[in-house]
Design a protein around this motif. Sequence first.
Motif, short mmCIF file in Angstrom:
data_model
loop_
_atom_site.label_atom_id
_atom_site.label_comp_id
_atom_site.label_asym_id
_atom_site.label_seq_id
_atom_site.Cartn_x
_atom_site.Cartn_y
_atom_site.Cartn_z
N LEU A 210 -18.71 -0.42 7.96
CA LEU A 210 -18.80 1.06 8.04
C LEU A 210 -18.70 1.80 6.80
N ASP B 75 -21.89 3.35 5.05
CA ASP B 75 -22.42 4.60 5.50
C ASP B 75 -21.48 5.79 5.38
N ARG C 245 -20.70 -2.82 16.29
CA ARG C 245 -20.70 -2.21 14.95
C ARG C 245 -22.06 -1.26 15.10
N ARG D 202 -22.02 2.88 14.60
CA ARG D 202 -23.15 3.54 13.60
C ARG D 202 -24.13 4.28 14.18
N ARG E 18 -24.51 8.48 13.68
CA ARG E 18 -25.69 9.01 12.98
C ARG E 18 -26.15 10.39 13.69
#
Length: 284
Positions: free
Chosen positions: A58, A61, A275, A279, A283
């Motif tokens: 994590l 990003d 995960r 993510r 985004r």
Amino acid sequence: MPPPAPEQEIRFCRSSDGVQIACSCIGHGPPLVKTGNWMTHLEKDLESPIWRRLWRDLARDHTLLRYDARGMGLSDWDVDEISFDAFVRDLEAVVDAAGFERFDLLGISQGCAVSVAYAVRHPERVNRLVLYGGFAVGSTKRTRNAADQEQAAAMLTLMRLGWGQQNPAFRQMFTSQFAPDATKEQADWFNDLQRASCSPENAVRYLEAAGSIDVTELLGKVSVPTLVMHARDEVRVPFENGRRMAAAIPGARFVALQSRNHLILEDEPAYPLFRDQIRAFLRG
């Protein structure tokens, strides 16, 4: 050998009642705040065979802010109040001290309810909400019969007596609930974390506070985009709790993970999906 843990600078802030809360940021990018929950330790978690991969993934990003809840880890242990309301106030203090105007929020287990309460109270500051392994109603309020009540009371008594002992036999009961598929390394680490993360008294107080949670009336007031995930076959917080939480949050997306573990393990098949869902959702 796992890669070395990323460097972190641990700082302290004060909650509204003066309790010192330990917090740390790693990584770079838009801020992501992970709400405090039971049994954490800022230093040990970065080296954990359970958590290390998630936090590092994590942090690629995001600027990932983690903190130890009151009574846990490096935060103050000698505190007058351990309650749900205090947990929410601590989250408010941490993000204010970090100077984050807007951020994404990640809640795990009882941290989900804290995240929901914060998002309803401060919708202008939360971009997106990710909830994993959570519940709207705590275990005490979900208890339906006298046998369940007796079992819960017995567990609290055993915690007071067995939590701090050198022999990990008692703590292994919790490990088998949180991560039944753990390797020996992971199980040994989690056994040790339990004793290092808090005192027997605080373990009982925290569990009692979590058991009394009820944010049912808040779920329909969540106005930020929300992702809810839950392990399908876990026993610590049964799957139905996550499904009901997602159903009550307007527009929430729900993802079921094929796992028996309350704590998704870095080497199990469900981890990449866990995960990647986080993510991709963050985004936008």
